[in-house]
Design an enzyme around this catalytic site. Structure first.
Site: not given
Ligand code: PAP
Length: 316
Positions: A63, A125
């Protein structure tokens, strides 16, 4: 606020299911947890002693956790590390802001956290209802970020495919995962209870719980960075604004910037997850490339039903 009484029942007494990706799940206080996280969650509930200066970043997986970690770390530590020397250049956001259940209490039931410099920033989480009591009862602050469930589901599934969990990336696997998602049976599900728990806590005490949406950060990062800083009691001074610090932090933490850092392109997190898999597309609306209209309609209906009367709306 009223909270359910935490029990220390053993996992085997609770309802269990197998998640779509093959991992065993247990239902605890209405929340589905991976069985391997049950002990760390109980340990955190029992031993974590929040300080009023602590910051807790809370999310459903996929998210915006990684983004929020980078932003909050940068905002809170802006007087400690100049932007060109920030640890974010050499460490992943997940290394800098550990998860309570996946890192801090993963190996030890009662680790010594006293000597971590303030502000200590942790993430989780966990559902709001599962948080250690001391987090809810002290003045520590909680920042929650959520994302429209259509993109969150797709992001989660693609993440599992990329890390080769569960089934291959075929449509049948997607259908199976989708069905379980709609029933709320997956790690940290159901999404509606997760989101509503923090939403209601935010409505009740907005000074304690900041409620953010991934889509709002995508739309206007400057105002959201300011909002986070103000919420933390660390507003940007006029001088900082004139120096362009907000833009520098937003730029450093942007998807393109983080994704292109060597530390985020290689290596693994939590022993099995590719660092690069946390940076896939970073877009709003990518669900349209994966979900059929019928699937999208089903999630939208679920959102309408579950969020009815809450005032919560999502941009999809
Ligand atoms: P996690 O809860 O497992 O740590 P999390 O970072 O929430 O994961 O989710 C990754 C999503 O955030 C990915 O989305 P997508 O699959 O739709 O591409 C990832 O690309 C996106 N994400 C990570 N870093 C950023 C950022 N700096 N800006 C915008 N989106 C990001």
């Amino acid at each position: 606020m009223k909270f359910p009484k935490m029990s220390s029942r053993s996992c085997s007494e609770l309802e269990q299911r197998e998640s779509w990706d093959g991992s065993p799940l247990v239902k605890y206080c209405g929340c589905w947890l991976q069985v391997m996280l049950f002990r760390p969650v109980l340990a955190a509930q029992k031993h974590f002693k929040a300080k009023s200066t602590d910051i807790l970043l809370s999310t459903m997986p996929k998210s915006g956790t990684t983004w929020l970690k980078a932003l909050t770390f940068s905002i809170a530590n802006r007087n400690v590390f100049p932007i060109d020397q920030t640890p974010l250049l050499t460490s992943t956001p997940h290394m800098l802001v550990p998860f309570l259940e996946l890192n801090v209490y993963w190996e030890q039931d009662n680790p010594d956290l006293e000597n971590i410099p303030s502000p200590r920033i942790f993430s989780t989480h966990m559902h709001f209802e599962l948080l250690p009591v001391s987090i809810r009862e002290t003045d520590c602050r909680i920042i929650y970020i959520c994302r429209n469930p259509l993109d969150q589901f797709v992001s989660h599934i693609q993440f599992l495919f990329r890390n080769k969990f569960g089934k291959d990336a075929d449509p049948a696997a997607m259908d199976e995962a989708f069905e379980m998602y709609c029933q709320g049976i997956y790690s940290f599900g159901p999404f509606w209870d997760h989101i509503l728990g923090y939403w209601n806590a935010h409505l009740e005490n907005p000074g304690k719980v900041l409620f953010l949406k991934y889509e709002d950060l995508k739309e206007d990062i400057t105002s959201q960075v300011k909002k986070i800083a103000e919420f933390l009691g660390l507003p940007f001074s006029q001088e900082e604004e004139e120096q362009g610090l907000i833009d520098q932090i937003s730029g450093l933490c942007s998807f393109e910037s983080l994704r292109n850092l060597a530390v985020n392109k290689t290596g693994i997190t939590l022993g099995v997850l590719k660092n690069s898999s946390f940076f896939r597309k970073g877009q709003v609306g990518d669900w349209a490339n994966y979900l059929t209209p019928a699937m999208a309609e089903r999630i939208k209906k679920l959102m309408d039903t579950k969020f009815e009367g809450s005032g919560l709306l999502f941009k999809t």
